[in-house]
Design a protein around this motif. Structure first.
Motif, PDB file in Angstrom:
ATOM      1  N   ASP A  18       0.814  -1.216   0.000  1.00 45.42           N
ATOM      2  CA  ASP A  18       0.000   0.000   0.000  1.00 45.42           C
ATOM      3  C   ASP A  18       0.853   1.275   0.000  1.00 45.42           C
ATOM      4  N   GLY A  19       2.184   1.121  -0.047  1.00 45.96           N
ATOM      5  CA  GLY A  19       3.079   2.272  -0.081  1.00 45.96           C
ATOM      6  C   GLY A  19       3.679   2.628   1.268  1.00 45.96           C
ATOM      7  N   THR A  20       3.173   2.036   2.341  1.00 48.34           N
ATOM      8  CA  THR A  20       3.756   2.258   3.664  1.00 48.34           C
ATOM      9  C   THR A  20       5.185   1.753   3.647  1.00 48.34           C
ATOM     10  N   TYR A  21       6.130   2.590   4.086  1.00 49.59           N
ATOM     11  CA  TYR A  21       7.522   2.148   4.109  1.00 49.59           C
ATOM     12  C   TYR A  21       8.110   2.338   5.501  1.00 49.59           C
ATOM     13  N   PHE A  22       9.228   1.683   5.723  1.00 46.04           N
ATOM     14  CA  PHE A  22       9.908   1.713   7.015  1.00 46.04           C
ATOM     15  C   PHE A  22      11.293   2.308   6.819  1.00 46.04           C
ATOM     16  N   LYS A  52      16.576  -4.290  14.388  1.00 45.46           N
ATOM     17  CA  LYS A  52      17.388  -4.100  15.596  1.00 45.46           C
ATOM     18  C   LYS A  52      17.637  -5.414  16.334  1.00 45.46           C
ATOM     19  N   ASP A  53      16.602  -6.207  16.551  1.00 50.56           N
ATOM     20  CA  ASP A  53      16.732  -7.441  17.329  1.00 50.56           C
ATOM     21  C   ASP A  53      17.120  -8.653  16.484  1.00 50.56           C
ATOM     22  N   TYR A  54      17.149  -8.492  15.175  1.00 51.86           N
ATOM     23  CA  TYR A  54      17.478  -9.593  14.254  1.00 51.86           C
ATOM     24  C   TYR A  54      18.366  -9.072  13.126  1.00 51.86           C
ATOM     25  N   PRO A  55      19.565  -8.585  13.428  1.00 51.80           N
ATOM     26  CA  PRO A  55      20.387  -7.918  12.418  1.00 51.80           C
ATOM     27  C   PRO A  55      20.824  -8.813  11.251  1.00 51.80           C
ATOM     28  N   GLN A  56      20.847 -10.111  11.435  1.00 53.25           N
ATOM     29  CA  GLN A  56      21.269 -11.011  10.356  1.00 53.25           C
ATOM     30  C   GLN A  56      20.100 -11.478   9.483  1.00 53.25           C
ATOM     31  N   LEU A  57      18.885 -11.152   9.862  1.00 52.98           N
ATOM     32  CA  LEU A  57      17.695 -11.598   9.137  1.00 52.98           C
ATOM     33  C   LEU A  57      17.432 -10.703   7.930  1.00 52.98           C
ATOM     34  N   GLU A  58      17.323 -11.291   6.756  1.00 51.66           N
ATOM     35  CA  GLU A  58      17.018 -10.543   5.529  1.00 51.66           C
ATOM     36  C   GLU A  58      15.589 -10.008   5.617  1.00 51.66           C
ATOM     37  N   MET A  59      15.411  -8.701   5.446  1.00 48.03           N
ATOM     38  CA  MET A  59      14.082  -8.095   5.565  1.00 48.03           C
ATOM     39  C   MET A  59      13.200  -8.363   4.353  1.00 48.03           C
ATOM     40  N   GLU A  60      13.779  -8.349   3.163  1.00 50.16           N
ATOM     41  CA  GLU A  60      12.959  -8.535   1.964  1.00 50.16           C
ATOM     42  C   GLU A  60      12.289  -9.899   2.000  1.00 50.16           C
ATOM     43  N   GLY A  61      10.968  -9.902   1.796  1.00 45.62           N
ATOM     44  CA  GLY A  61      10.195 -11.129   1.773  1.00 45.62           C
ATOM     45  C   GLY A  61       9.551 -11.487   3.092  1.00 45.62           C
ATOM     46  N   LEU A  62       9.905 -10.778   4.167  1.00 44.20           N
ATOM     47  CA  LEU A  62       9.270 -11.056   5.456  1.00 44.20           C
ATOM     48  C   LEU A  62       7.815 -10.587   5.442  1.00 44.20           C
ATOM     49  N   ILE A  63       6.977 -11.262   6.202  1.00 43.26           N
ATOM     50  CA  ILE A  63       5.614 -10.812   6.423  1.00 43.26           C
ATOM     51  C   ILE A  63       5.684  -9.782   7.552  1.00 43.26           C
ATOM     52  N   ALA A  64       5.136  -8.601   7.311  1.00 44.97           N
ATOM     53  CA  ALA A  64       5.270  -7.507   8.270  1.00 44.97           C
ATOM     54  C   ALA A  64       4.006  -6.662   8.312  1.00 44.97           C
ATOM     55  N   ARG A  65       3.963  -5.816   9.328  1.00 49.18           N
ATOM     56  CA  ARG A  65       2.891  -4.828   9.455  1.00 49.18           C
ATOM     57  C   ARG A  65       3.389  -3.684  10.318  1.00 49.18           C
ATOM     58  N   LYS A  66       2.699  -2.556  10.201  1.00 47.13           N
ATOM     59  CA  LYS A  66       3.003  -1.390  11.029  1.00 47.13           C
ATOM     60  C   LYS A  66       2.239  -1.566  12.332  1.00 47.13           C
ATOM     61  N   PRO A  67       2.900  -1.454  13.488  1.00 47.29           N
ATOM     62  CA  PRO A  67       2.201  -1.633  14.770  1.00 47.29           C
ATOM     63  C   PRO A  67       1.191  -0.526  15.040  1.00 47.29           C
TER      64      PRO A  67
END
Length: 67
Positions: A18-22, A52-67
């Protein structure tokens, strides 16, 4: 916002469809397993964004949401 898959947008930021970015300092919730949400923070190391809590985890492709 419902959950969505993180992709890299034209600005190099991780975003939802939806265009929301981090960007640095933003709170984010990621789903690491079937129904377990983890709240963390987005950081930047002068090369790329990371969690911050998972620095080695690749962000692209993760399921995420804005809190």
């Amino acid at each position: 916002m419902d959950e969505d898959t993180l992709t890299i947008n034209w600005q190099g930021r991780y975003s939802l469809s939806d265009g929301t970015y981090f960007t640095t300092g933003d709170d984010i919730e990621i789903k690491l397993d079937y129904n377990h949400w983890i709240k963390t923070e987005v950081k930047h190391n002068r090369k790329d964004y990371y969690l911050k809590d998972y620095p080695q985890l690749e962000m692209e492709g993760l399921i995420a949401r804005k809190p």
